[in-house]
Design an enzyme around this catalytic site. Structure first.
Site: not given
Ligand code: 5GP
Length: 116
Positions: A31, A87, A100-101
């Site tokens: 992440d 989420n 995603h997990i």
């Molecule tokens: P969500 O909030 O949708 O459950 O999780 C999305 C996750 O993706 C977040 O923890 C955020 O930090 C991560 N994320 C967003 N954009 C990128 C990216 O460009 N690269 C990586 N490696 N993680 C990302």
């Protein structure tokens, strides 16, 4: 046609990312904004926006993602203690609408804390 998600762009190597694992159906990346010392995302290649959008034909893929999650946790040496989070929806904190997990580990999880 809808634009590819940021995760599809990572899968297609259009955006760089630290890839820890990949197979025919999914990848695992670090992440970009870790909420724990180990914070990894397991992402299906198939772009399912949210868990509730998964269909009966995704059953095998969803099982595969769980097994890949366990495999990645073992690979990282955190299989004795890690938390798995999905989420679903912006109200639950989802910001990237490609299923995603989250794998979170090496953090002091208290029983009452179900958040990050
Ligand atoms: P969500 O909030 O949708 O459950 O999780 C999305 C996750 O993706 C977040 O923890 C955020 O930090 C991560 N994320 C967003 N954009 C990128 C990216 O460009 N690269 C990586 N490696 N993680 C990302």
């Amino acid at each position: 046609m809808a634009e590819d998600s940021i995760f599809t762009k990572i899968i297609n190597r259009e955006i760089p990312s630290e890839i820890l694992y990949e197979d025919e159906y999914c990848i695992a990346i670090k992440d970009i904004a870790p909420k724990a010392p180990t914070h990894v995302l397991v992402i299906p290649r198939r772009e399912i926006p949210k868990l509730v959008d998964a269909k009966a034909e995704d059953q095998e893929l969803l099982g595969h993602l769980m097994l890949a999650t366990a495999k990645v946790a073992k690979q990282l040496g955190v299989d004795d203690a890690f938390r798995v989070i999905i989420n679903n929806g912006s109200g639950a904190g989802q910001t990237v609408f490609h299923l995603h997990i989250h794998i979170l580990a090496q953090k002091n999880f208290s029983e009452s804390n179900l958040g990050f």
